[in-house]
Design an enzyme around this catalytic site. Sequence first.
Site, PDB file in Angstrom:
ATOM      1  N   GLU A  57       0.955  -1.307   0.133  1.00 32.64           N
ATOM      2  CA  GLU A  57      -0.162   0.185  -0.071  1.00 32.64           C
ATOM      3  C   GLU A  57       0.708   1.237  -0.052  1.00 32.64           C
ATOM      4  O   GLU A  57       1.204   1.892   1.040  1.00 32.64           O
ATOM      5  CB  GLU A  57      -0.922   0.157   1.198  1.00 32.64           C
ATOM      6  CG  GLU A  57      -2.209  -1.006   1.102  1.00 32.64           C
ATOM      7  CD  GLU A  57      -3.250  -0.697   2.123  1.00 32.64           C
ATOM      8  OE1 GLU A  57      -3.042  -0.041   3.113  1.00 32.64           O
ATOM      9  OE2 GLU A  57      -4.147  -1.531   2.068  1.00 32.64           O
TER      10      GLU A  57
ATOM     11  N   GLU B  79      -5.990  -7.199  -1.122  1.00 34.20           N
ATOM     12  CA  GLU B  79      -6.534  -7.016   0.237  1.00 34.20           C
ATOM     13  C   GLU B  79      -8.076  -6.235   0.105  1.00 34.20           C
ATOM     14  O   GLU B  79      -8.151  -5.438  -0.445  1.00 34.20           O
ATOM     15  CB  GLU B  79      -5.670  -5.863   0.871  1.00 34.20           C
ATOM     16  CG  GLU B  79      -5.413  -6.170   2.462  1.00 34.20           C
ATOM     17  CD  GLU B  79      -4.574  -5.272   3.040  1.00 34.20           C
ATOM     18  OE1 GLU B  79      -5.074  -4.387   3.640  1.00 34.20           O
ATOM     19  OE2 GLU B  79      -3.496  -5.778   2.975  1.00 34.20           O
TER      20      GLU B  79
END
Length: 347
Positions: free
Chosen positions: A177, A269
């Site tokens: 991320e 995710e």
Amino acid sequence: MQIRSLAGALLAAAALFPVLTTTATAAPVAEAPAAAPAADTPVSRNGQLHVCGLKLCNQNNQPVQLRGMSTHGIQWYSSCLKTASLDALAYDWKADILRISMYVQEGGYETNPRKFTDMVHGYIEEATKRGMYALVDWHQLTPGDPNANLSRAKTFFTEIADRHKNKNNIIYDIANEPNGVSWAGIKSYAEQMVPVIRAKDADSVIFVGTHGWASLGVSDGRNESDIINNKINATNLMYTFHFYAASHKQEYFDALSRASNQIPIFVTEFGTQTYTGDGGNDFTWSKKYLDFLKSKQIGWTNWNFSDDFRSGAVFKQGTCAGNSFTGTGPLKPAGVWIRDRIINRNL
Ligand code: IDC
């Protein structure tokens, strides 16, 4: 060969945990750690994957939607990754893919590169024995700029790719991320990392996180056009998108929907709750997302396969201390819902 090694794994499991095969429990399915595992596995059916246009395709050039689970950080929840739990994931849940979430900071890789690289080697072998794809997640998060960990990433992925290059089930996720970094910064990082991996494992599929915590830029007040107008110069690559259904609604969904017509996407995710991985489940929005991902054959791994106290950890607290992982008994509501979406391919 695969049958033999799976059978071996089962025998080993039975020897280690005889209670699983001998104890009667309320849910009959819980008795079988891995009933008839099988020649027929996600990897035996699909083989080496590649990106075909906007989709992920199998060895026969047919699009394939992978569904599976992400581990929690392996520096914290390795207890949830043992024979019985991984058997449950592969043979009871029938997951296609295990995302191996190796944090770089927060007590992860940087504290002991040798130890964490070896842990990842081990989990790759465990996924492989069970016929699942292994998604190696370079879980950078804080700092958010993946360039901050560039030399570590090169060292790590060089060894991982070298060791596993002859397997057909490895996918590399080079940035979990990215945050606090522009898309151009991520692109620059990716264009340095891709050749490092491909020098060892030429035909591998590589994933890269998008800006704004893998939100296609939305959490940064931007959007997918940054990427579409400045694509990473590499083949066989997919861009990742993350969502937490109770937090990320229409604006995020719309960006995903638009982007999916332009760039290959994988959801590495997501959670059915808020972005804290905790709080109430929003199964309405979760269903909306997963129905959409199914319609586009976009693969996913859910966060997370642990017994952390938060609602997004699929197992009830304390589960990982034992050896009972099959069925719905050990699961929190999010786990029951997700397991169902993995088992039932028609959902
Ligand atoms: C969370 C974990 C929590 C940990 C925290 C800090 O659930 O135990 O303390 O990270 O690292 C992400 C991240 C993922 C987060 C997850 C839930 O990739 O590391 O896990 N999340 O907050 N992005 C959005 C949500």
